[in-house]
Scaffold this motif. Structure first.
Motif, short mmCIF file in Angstrom:
data_model
loop_
_atom_site.label_atom_id
_atom_site.label_comp_id
_atom_site.label_asym_id
_atom_site.label_seq_id
_atom_site.Cartn_x
_atom_site.Cartn_y
_atom_site.Cartn_z
N ALA A 1 31.59 26.24 52.49
CA ALA A 1 32.47 26.28 51.31
C ALA A 1 32.72 24.90 50.74
CB ALA A 1 33.79 26.95 51.67
N ASP B 1 35.11 36.50 42.75
CA ASP B 1 35.31 36.79 44.17
C ASP B 1 34.70 35.67 45.00
OD1 ASP B 1 35.49 37.78 46.74
OD2 ASP B 1 34.96 39.83 46.18
N THR B 2 35.51 34.70 45.38
CA THR B 2 34.99 33.55 46.13
C THR B 2 34.56 33.94 47.54
OG1 THR B 2 37.26 32.97 46.77
CG2 THR B 2 36.35 31.89 44.81
N ASP B 3 35.22 34.94 48.13
CA ASP B 3 34.81 35.38 49.46
C ASP B 3 33.41 35.98 49.43
OD1 ASP B 3 37.22 34.58 50.54
OD2 ASP B 3 38.14 36.56 50.46
N GLU C 1 33.40 27.71 56.75
CA GLU C 1 34.27 26.83 55.98
C GLU C 1 33.55 25.53 55.63
OE1 GLU C 1 35.75 26.51 60.38
OE2 GLU C 1 34.75 27.98 59.05
N ALA D 1 30.08 34.58 51.28
CA ALA D 1 29.28 35.46 52.14
C ALA D 1 27.82 35.45 51.71
CB ALA D 1 29.84 36.89 52.10
#
Length: 445
Positions: A313, A55-57, A310, A61
Motif C-alpha cells: 500500500a 474501493d481501496t481495499d 501494508e 487486494a
C-alpha cells in the motif's frame, strides 16, 4: 526550476540522494521537497498498473494478487491443496520421488531423494503449504540411535518459484539454479557423514523472501513432515539446522518459533548454526539502501509485502510497475542488477522518508522477533568486516539470547559477506556435527 531539477534527478540518476555507500551509519534525514516531489511526479506521469477506484481495499487486494509469483506449470509448486485448514501443520499433502534427478545433482551416493509437500502456516498463522527435499545417504546408519538429520536452510534469496532448491532437485539444473544449492558442500559432507539432509523451500508458495515467520514455520513443519513420512526411521532422530545469509533468516525464525509453534520439537532439534545473519532489518535499511545492494533490499521489501500487504500500500506507481513486472519471478542474479543505479527505496514509495516511517518501525519490530528465546542451542557467526550485513545485528542477537537464558556461542570471523562465509564455515560445521553426535552444547554467555 524545481520540476526541471526533479526531472533531471529521475532521468539521469545524478541526484545526490540516489547515491550511497555501503555503511551502517544512521540514516540521514530526508531532504525536504525533492523526494516527495519526485514521488508525486512519478504518480502524475506514470499510470498505475492496477485500476484505481473508490474501493481501496479491493485495489490493494488486486495489487497483492498481481505481485505474487507466476505459476511454473508444476502442480506440486503451484497448486494450493483443498482442505488445508483441516490439516495439522506438518501433515503431508504429497510425497514425490525425485531420486532420478536429485541423486546425480547431489554428487555423492544417495539411496533416495523425495520432495515433501506439507501443510504449514503463513506469516499470520493462516493455513499454507511448503515443500522440502529429503535426501537419504546410500549407506546404512551405524551410529547410536536413529539416523540424524541436518536441515540445510539454503539462501534461496529469490522472488520466483523456479529459483528454489526443490524445483532444481525436481526438474534439474537451469539458468535459475543457484550455486549456493551446492556450495559450500554442506549437503554432500552431511551425506558422506551418514546424515540425512532436509532442504526446505522456506520462502513458501508466495516466495516471501526475508519474512522470518513464513520461513520459520516452513522449516519447523518440514521437520514435522519428515518425522511423519517415516516415523520408524526419523521418529527419534536428532535434527540440527544451519543457514547462512538468507538461510540464516530461516534458521533464526525457526529457532525462535520452536517454543510457541512446535514445542514438541524442543527436544528433537539439538542445535542451530547461523552466519551472515540479517537479524535486524532496521540495520539493513542503513547498510543496503541506495548502494550496490539496493536491488536486493528492494526485492526483499517486495517479498515481505507479499505477506504483509501494508508494504504494498506504500508503493507509488513506479514501485507497482516493478513489483508486477517480470521482475517478480526473478532470482537474485537478476534482481540484484538494479543496485548498479544506487537507487534509494524512496523512489518507489508514496510516503516521505519510508525507512523512518511508522510503517517501517512496525516491520522492523515484527521481523526482529524481539524477546523470543531460542529453544535450541545457537552458534552465531558473522564477518567482522561486513558492510552490507553488519556484525552488529548478529552480536545483538547473541546478546539478546544470552539475556533470555538461551545456550549460545558467538564467533566474529574474518571477512565481509563472501569471505566470512568461508572463514566461518569449518567451525560451524564442527559444532553442528558435535550436536548431531549427541555432545551437549556449552554456552559462552
Amino acid at each position: 526550476m524545481r520540476s526541471v531539477r526533479v526531472l533531471l534527478c529521475s532521468l539521469l540518476l545524478l541526484c545526490p540522494l540516489a547515491v550511497g555507500t555501503a555503511t551502517a551509519e544512521p540514516l540521514p534525514p530526508a531532504a525536504p521537497g525533492i523526494l516527495p516531489d519526485l514521488q508525486r511526479w512519478i504518480d502524475q506521469v506514470l499510470p498505475s498498473p492496477i485500476p484505481s477506484g473508490a474501493d481501496t481495499d479491493a485495489e490493494l487486494a488486486a495489487l497483492r494478487a498481481a505481485v505474487m509469483p507466476s505459476p511454473v506449470g508444476d502442480p506440486t509448486f503451484d497448486h494450493w491443496p483443498e482442505g488445508l485448514a483441516e490439516l495439522t501443520p506438518g501433515d503431508l499433502v504429497e510425497v514425490r520421488d525425485v531420486t532420478a534427478v536429485a541423486g546425480p545433482l547431489t554428487l555423492v551416493p544417495v539411496r533416495s531423494a523425495h520432495l515433501l509437500k506439507f501443510r504449514t502456516s503463513d506469516a499470520h498463522g493462516a493455513p499454507s503449504f511448503a515443500t522440502a527435499t529429503l535426501i537419504v545417504p546410500a549407506t546404512e546408519w551405524t551410529g547410536p540411535g536413529d539416523r540424524p538429520v541436518l536441515v540445510n536452510n539454503l539462501p534461496i534469496d529469490a522472488l520466483g518459484l523456479s529459483c528454489t532448491p526443490g524445483y532444481t532437485f525436481t526438474h534439474g539444473l537451469s539458468l535459475k539454479s543457484s550455486a549456493t544449492e551446492f556450495l559450500p558442500p554442506t549437503t554432500q559432507l552431511a551425506v558422506l557423514r551418514g546424515y540425512a539432509v532436509l532442504i526446505p523451500d522456506h520462502q513458501g508458495p508466495r516466495m516471501a523472501y526475508a519474512e522470518p515467520y513464513v520461513a520459520g514455520h516452513a522449516v519447523l513443519d518440514a521437520i514435522r513432515a519428515t518425522r511423519n513420512v517415516e516415523p520408524q526411521t526419523y521418529g527419534a532422530s536428532p535434527f540440527a539446522m544451519t543457514g547462512y545469509s538468507g538461510g540464516a533468516i530461516a534458521t533464526h525464525g525457526a529457532a525462535k518459533l520452536i517454543a510457541s509453534y512446535a514445542p514438541e520439537l524442543a527436544e528433537v532439534i539439538v542445535g542451530a548454526a547461523l552466519g551472515g545473519v540479517p537479524a535486524d532489518f532496521e540495520i539493513l535499511a542503513r547498510s543496503m539502501n541506495a548502494n550496490l545492494a539496493s536491488g536486493i533490499f528492494m526485492a526483499a521489501t517486495l517479498a515481505v509485502g507479499r505477506e504483509r500487504p501494508e508494504i504494498l500500500a506504500a508503493m507509488n506507481n513506479l514501485g507497482r510497475w516493478v513489483a508486477t513486472s517480470a521482475m517478480k519471478d526473478q532470482c537474485v542474479s537478476i534482481f540484484a542488477l538494479p543496485g548498479i543505479l544506487h537507487l534509494p527505496i524512496d523512489v518507489g514509495a508514496n510516503i516521505a522518508d519510508p525507512l523512518r516511517s511508522d510503517l517501517a518501525a512496525r516491520i522492523y519490530e515484527v521481523t526482529r522477533m524481539e524477546g523470543m528465546r531460542s529453544a535450541t542451542p545457537l552458534y552465531v557467526y558473522n564477518g567482522e568486516q561486513e558492510f552490507w550485513i553488519p556484525a552488529e545485528g548478529a552480536r545483538n542477537l547473541y546478546q539478546e539470547q544470552c539475556e533470555l537464558g538461551a545456550t549460545a556461542v558467538y564467533r566474529g570471523v574474518f571477512g565481509e559477506h563472501i569471505v566470512g562465509a568461508v572463514t566461518g564455515y569449518p567451525e560451524a560445521m564442527l559444532w553442528l556435527d558435535e550436536r548431531l553426535r549427541g555432545i551437549p552444547a556449552h554456552s559462552e554467555c
